[in-house]
Design a protein around this motif. Sequence first.
Motif, PDB file in Angstrom:
ATOM      1  N   LEU A  83       0.755  -1.167  -0.114  1.00 55.59           N
ATOM      2  CA  LEU A  83       0.080  -0.132  -0.003  1.00 55.59           C
ATOM      3  C   LEU A  83       0.815   1.184   0.027  1.00 55.59           C
ATOM      4  CD1 LEU A  83      -2.681  -1.125   2.614  1.00 55.59           C
ATOM      5  CD2 LEU A  83      -2.889  -1.012  -0.019  1.00 55.59           C
TER       6      LEU A  83
ATOM      7  N   GLY B  24       3.869   0.201  -3.191  1.00 55.38           N
ATOM      8  CA  GLY B  24       3.602  -0.564  -4.954  1.00 55.38           C
ATOM      9  C   GLY B  24       3.845  -1.840  -4.817  1.00 55.38           C
ATOM     10  N   SER B  25       4.035  -2.112  -6.207  1.00 61.13           N
ATOM     11  CA  SER B  25       4.385  -4.056  -6.531  1.00 61.13           C
ATOM     12  C   SER B  25       5.756  -3.847  -6.248  1.00 61.13           C
ATOM     13  CB  SER B  25       4.183  -3.981  -7.920  1.00 61.13           C
ATOM     14  OG  SER B  25       5.094  -3.151  -8.561  1.00 61.13           O
TER      15      SER B  25
ATOM     16  N   VAL C 181      -1.947  -9.826  -9.079  1.00 64.95           N
ATOM     17  CA  VAL C 181      -2.236  -8.436  -8.581  1.00 64.95           C
ATOM     18  C   VAL C 181      -1.555  -7.253  -9.340  1.00 64.95           C
ATOM     19  CG1 VAL C 181      -1.972  -7.134  -6.396  1.00 64.95           C
ATOM     20  CG2 VAL C 181      -2.780  -9.564  -6.522  1.00 64.95           C
ATOM     21  N   PRO C 182      -0.355  -7.212  -9.555  1.00 68.29           N
ATOM     22  CA  PRO C 182       0.135  -6.214 -10.558  1.00 68.29           C
ATOM     23  C   PRO C 182      -0.448  -5.890 -11.809  1.00 68.29           C
ATOM     24  CG  PRO C 182       1.929  -7.416  -9.650  1.00 68.29           C
ATOM     25  CD  PRO C 182       0.971  -8.329  -9.515  1.00 68.29           C
ATOM     26  N   ARG C 183      -1.430  -6.852 -12.209  1.00 75.73           N
ATOM     27  CA  ARG C 183      -2.058  -6.634 -13.563  1.00 75.73           C
ATOM     28  C   ARG C 183      -3.335  -6.160 -13.428  1.00 75.73           C
ATOM     29  NH1 ARG C 183       1.697 -10.527 -14.476  1.00 75.73           N
ATOM     30  NH2 ARG C 183       2.703 -10.770 -16.725  1.00 75.73           N
ATOM     31  N   ILE C 184      -3.793  -6.049 -12.123  1.00 75.61           N
ATOM     32  CA  ILE C 184      -5.077  -5.691 -11.728  1.00 75.61           C
ATOM     33  C   ILE C 184      -4.897  -4.367 -11.155  1.00 75.61           C
ATOM     34  CG2 ILE C 184      -7.246  -6.126 -10.370  1.00 75.61           C
ATOM     35  CD1 ILE C 184      -6.617  -9.012 -10.499  1.00 75.61           C
ATOM     36  N   VAL C 185      -3.926  -3.827 -10.181  1.00 81.77           N
ATOM     37  CA  VAL C 185      -4.054  -2.659  -9.807  1.00 81.77           C
ATOM     38  C   VAL C 185      -3.249  -1.534 -10.582  1.00 81.77           C
ATOM     39  CG1 VAL C 185      -2.839  -1.361  -7.778  1.00 81.77           C
ATOM     40  CG2 VAL C 185      -3.720  -4.035  -7.412  1.00 81.77           C
ATOM     41  N   PRO C 186      -4.171  -0.571 -10.884  1.00 81.56           N
ATOM     42  CA  PRO C 186      -3.606   0.611 -11.891  1.00 81.56           C
ATOM     43  C   PRO C 186      -2.280   0.989 -11.124  1.00 81.56           C
ATOM     44  CG  PRO C 186      -5.800   0.962 -11.370  1.00 81.56           C
ATOM     45  CD  PRO C 186      -5.432  -0.348 -10.244  1.00 81.56           C
ATOM     46  N   ASP C 187      -1.259   1.427 -12.298  1.00 80.05           N
ATOM     47  CA  ASP C 187      -0.021   2.173 -12.109  1.00 80.05           C
ATOM     48  C   ASP C 187       0.783   1.170 -11.396  1.00 80.05           C
ATOM     49  OD1 ASP C 187      -1.169   4.507 -12.992  1.00 80.05           O
ATOM     50  OD2 ASP C 187      -1.985   5.074 -10.982  1.00 80.05           O
ATOM     51  N   TRP C 188       0.371  -0.111 -11.145  1.00 84.58           N
ATOM     52  CA  TRP C 188       1.527  -0.996 -10.611  1.00 84.58           C
ATOM     53  C   TRP C 188       2.143  -1.847 -11.888  1.00 84.58           C
ATOM     54  CZ3 TRP C 188       0.024  -4.277  -5.742  1.00 84.58           C
ATOM     55  CH2 TRP C 188      -0.072  -3.497  -4.698  1.00 84.58           C
TER      56      TRP C 188
END
Length: 371
Positions: free
Chosen positions: A97, A100-101, A137-144
């Motif tokens: 949080l 980031g990734s 998760v990194p492909r779902i969360v924007p800007d990750w």
Amino acid sequence: MTAETDGPETMGRMFRFGWVFGMIWLFYLVYPLGEALDQPELWQQIAGVAAVIVFGATFVVTFWAFRNANRNNRRLDLRWAWTSLIVMALLILLLALLLGSVAFGATIYMAVLAMMTLPSRQAWAGVAVLVAIVELVPRIVPDWNPGTFFAFQLIVSAVAAWGITQVFRRNHELAEARQQLADLAVVAERERVGRDVHDILGHSLTVITVKAELAGRLIEIDPARAAIEIGQIEALAREALGDVRSTVGGMRRVDVAAELGNARSALAAADIDADLPADADVVSLRNRELFGWALREAVTNVIRHSGAHTCSVVIDANHIVISDDGCGVPENSANDGNGLRGLAERVKAANGSLAVGRGGTGGFRVEVRSA
């Protein structure tokens, strides 16, 4: 090990080594720590650094506990392992949080710890869940950033940790096997000494008893002969003492030729006619000790139990038979025949065969054949 090697000083070195070995892995936390320090807000920096420190401390403490449990040949308590993994997962969530990734790099520590502390199925299931998380998760969360190699690093780290764990387990199994072999060697040596002492003293004391009885009968009617018998008793006692010392020292060697002479003397003292070969030159070298023990034990039984008038011995290169015309197989031979059991163990160790039973003249018969 000596007492000193297991003392507080050694345990202290082991304790410190466990901490140092665990802290080596913390090198890769430098990257999320740097990201935490680069955060624009002070509270973010403090929260990020605190999360990284607590994460590293949890890993090191659990890793040390795993090594300590493994050194004591037991598995780390699963409640401890799962608690540590859950704490680490929550800290990674907090770092994600904040940073980031990039925080997902810390999942490698979870994979390593899971492989070392959990049963194999649970560990691989946990690694599979982590791989799915860092890939999806990194492909779902924007800007990750989804282009990192976290999944590959997780798998490689898990395989490496699994390999280390297997090495630890094999080392413990090897140490246990060595200890068991050492224990068996001690037991075997005790049995050897006990068997040899029993056979030596059983024969020697039997002959001494017979000669003492003979000397007692002769002391009034033939004092000179009684004195000779008493001298022989003294010599036999000294010889038995020397044999026991040699046996305990592992140097006792019985030879069939010497036992023929001892048997002739013992049978004569017991008023038993002896039909013995003049020598044992025909016996092969590898069988001389085994046949010597067989002759010693069989003649002892003849004198003690048989009530025989005649004892005969037949020998060739690979075969010996001792028989008498007495009362046959002793009633207590099956239960109290320690000497016969010892002889059976010797014959078995030499891959030979032993036959005990009633002979052609109605008495006791012992037959030993070499392999």
